[in-house]
Design an enzyme around this catalytic site. Structure first.
Site, PDB file in Angstrom:
ATOM      1  NE  ARG A  64      -3.848   0.644   1.988  1.00 34.62           N
ATOM      2  CZ  ARG A  64      -5.054   0.749   2.528  1.00 34.62           C
ATOM      3  NH1 ARG A  64      -5.245   1.484   3.602  1.00 34.62           N
ATOM      4  NH2 ARG A  64      -6.091   0.123   1.997  1.00 34.62           N
TER       5      ARG A  64
ATOM      6  CG  HIS B  30      -8.483   0.041  -2.709  1.00 38.52           C
ATOM      7  ND1 HIS B  30      -7.640  -1.002  -2.351  1.00 38.52           N
ATOM      8  CD2 HIS B  30      -9.164   0.380  -1.567  1.00 38.52           C
ATOM      9  CE1 HIS B  30      -7.814  -1.271  -1.079  1.00 38.52           C
ATOM     10  NE2 HIS B  30      -8.726  -0.460  -0.576  1.00 38.52           N
TER      11      HIS B  30
ATOM     12  CD  GLN C 148     -13.061  -2.091  -0.471  1.00 36.03           C
ATOM     13  OE1 GLN C 148     -12.262  -1.925   0.437  1.00 36.03           O
ATOM     14  NE2 GLN C 148     -14.239  -2.647  -0.261  1.00 36.03           N
TER      15      GLN C 148
ATOM     16  CG  ASP D  76     -13.499   6.311  -1.142  1.00 36.01           C
ATOM     17  OD1 ASP D  76     -13.485   6.063   0.085  1.00 36.01           O
ATOM     18  OD2 ASP D  76     -12.461   6.374  -1.833  1.00 36.01           O
TER      19      ASP D  76
ATOM     20  CB  CYS E 207     -14.142   0.971   0.124  1.00 34.66           C
ATOM     21  SG  CYS E 207     -13.608   2.689   0.255  1.00 34.66           S
TER      22      CYS E 207
ATOM     23  NE  ARG F 296     -10.217  -5.296   0.895  1.00 34.66           N
ATOM     24  CZ  ARG F 296      -9.490  -4.263   1.322  1.00 34.66           C
ATOM     25  NH1 ARG F 296     -10.088  -3.191   1.820  1.00 34.66           N
ATOM     26  NH2 ARG F 296      -8.169  -4.275   1.212  1.00 34.66           N
TER      27      ARG F 296
HETATM   28  N1  NVA Z   1      -9.928   6.735  -1.406  1.00 32.97           N
HETATM   29  C1  NVA Z   1      -9.568   6.309  -0.077  1.00 32.97           C
HETATM   30  C2  NVA Z   1      -9.800   4.838   0.084  1.00 32.97           C
HETATM   31  C3  NVA Z   1      -9.547   4.316   1.462  1.00 32.97           C
HETATM   32  C4  NVA Z   1      -9.745   2.836   1.574  1.00 32.97           C
HETATM   33  C5  NVA Z   1      -8.112   6.669   0.196  1.00 32.97           C
HETATM   34  O1  NVA Z   1      -7.280   6.537  -0.713  1.00 32.97           O
HETATM   35  O2  NVA Z   1      -7.816   7.093   1.323  1.00 32.97           O
HETATM   36  N1   CP Z   2     -11.185  -0.115   2.577  1.00 30.05           N
HETATM   37  C1   CP Z   2      -9.924  -0.182   2.997  1.00 30.05           C
HETATM   38  O1   CP Z   2      -8.984  -0.436   2.226  1.00 30.05           O
HETATM   39  O2   CP Z   2      -9.762  -0.009   4.340  1.00 30.05           O
HETATM   40  P1   CP Z   2      -8.404   0.211   5.107  1.00 30.05           P
HETATM   41  O3   CP Z   2      -7.855   1.548   4.700  1.00 30.05           O
HETATM   42  O4   CP Z   2      -8.780   0.190   6.570  1.00 30.05           O
HETATM   43  O5   CP Z   2      -7.435  -0.886   4.775  1.00 30.05           O
END
Ligand code: NVA
Ligand code: CP
Length: 307
Positions: free
Chosen positions: A102, A129, A132, A223, A263, A291
């Protein structure tokens, strides 16, 4: 050997094959049958950003498959002090069997993958992502909504939106995206999705009008307006996203049987009202649980593709 960096690299058949594998492994897990699909394998998990779901689901998932997860915060490894991605990848991929990352850069994720001896999984980047979306599609199937599927995405044109674009354009369902002006999706990603849509038959629409996007939708999703790393823009974004909350008034324009997906983490009274969130909470938390199941499917499938 395959990586799982974006759904752009996957065919409809492959996406559905992974989903079917996830469904099978989920059923086994629910019957307390834990098969050693990946005995003694180590999953390295590199996190440059916070996570609840991604970390817990991957770490639990690999353990249930017979392996072990290794949590590597970029603050604690030399990558965070400037060791090149190329070296980090060549070192870690000689010691572990699969790596989840990540970070804030799809480009750097792809660079990491190009040096890796083992499969790399995207656990969220600035652009996509994809894990997800596999959980989201599994949830859609479990709710018997995959036929005549019409998804409406309301909110920021971000990593989630781009992944919806890839999933819809590969699988061939309808996707309507409503973003405020100035927060539209990446033009190149949209262009690519429109190309894929020509083959799959997907209908992809973008608008600045949420009401128009949710018309007849069987799945409504959103989101956060403030993705990780965008915290400084909060004040401006909250103003710019005025009118983009998914509330009962908006949901009333969707299909009567529509479900709401998120998500998570969710910010009530920003992108979603408390009422909509709570009414759909059973589906939302099943989506979160998925997930775990979807990613077990992805890991096993990637393991099966090795030379
Ligand atoms: N768009 C959000 C998704 C979090 C799971 C982010 O990148 O923070
Ligand atoms: N939806 C998601 O990826 O959650 P986290 O940021 O908690 O991993």
């Amino acid at each position: 050997m395959r990586h799982f960096l974006t759904l752009k690299d996957y065919s409809k058949e492959e996406i559905l094959e992974i989903i079917q594998l996830s469904i099978k492994i989920k059923a086994e897990t629910k019957s307390k049958v834990f098969k050693n699909y990946m005995p003694k394998q180590t999953l390295g998990m590199i996190f440059e950003k916070s996570s609840t779901r991604t970390r817990v689901s991957f770490e639990t998932g690999i353990y249930q498959l017979g392996g072990v997860g290794l949590f590597l915060s970029s603050n604690d490894i030399q990558l965070g002090r400037g060791e090149p991605i190329s070296d980090t990848s060549r070192v870690i991929s000689r010691m572990v069997d699969m790596i989840m990352i990540r970070n804030d850069s799809q480009k750097e994720l792809e660079e990491f993958a190009s040096y890796s001896k083992v499969p790399i999984i995207n656990g969220l980047t600035d652009k996509y992502h994809p894990v997800q979306l596999m959980a989201d599609y599994l949830t859609i199937i479990e709710n018997n909504l995959e036929k005549d599927l019409k998804v409406a995405y309301i909110g920021d044109g971000n990593n989630m939106t781009h992944s919806w674009l890839m999933l819809a354009s590969k699988l061939g369902f309808d996707l309507s995206i409503a973003t405020p002006k100035g927060y539209e999706v990446d033009k190149d990603i949209l262009a690519q999705a429109l190309e894929f849509a020509k083959i799959s038959g997907a209908t992809i629409r973008t608008t600045n009008d949420p009401k128009d996007a949710v018309k007849n939708a069987t799945v409504v999703t959103t989101d956060t307006w403030i993705s990780m790393g965008r915290e400084d823009e909060k004040e401006k974004r909250v103003k710019d996203f005025d009118g983009f909350i998914v509330d009962d008034i908006l949901m009333n324009n969707a299909n009567k049987k529509a479900i709401f997906l998120h998500c998570l983490p969710a910010y009530r009274e920003y992108e979603v009202s408390t009422e909509v969130f709570e009414r759909h909470s059973e589906v939302i938390f099943s989506e979160a649980e998925n997930r775990l199941h979807a990613q077990k499917g992805i890991m096993v499938w990637l393991d099966q593709q090795r030379d």
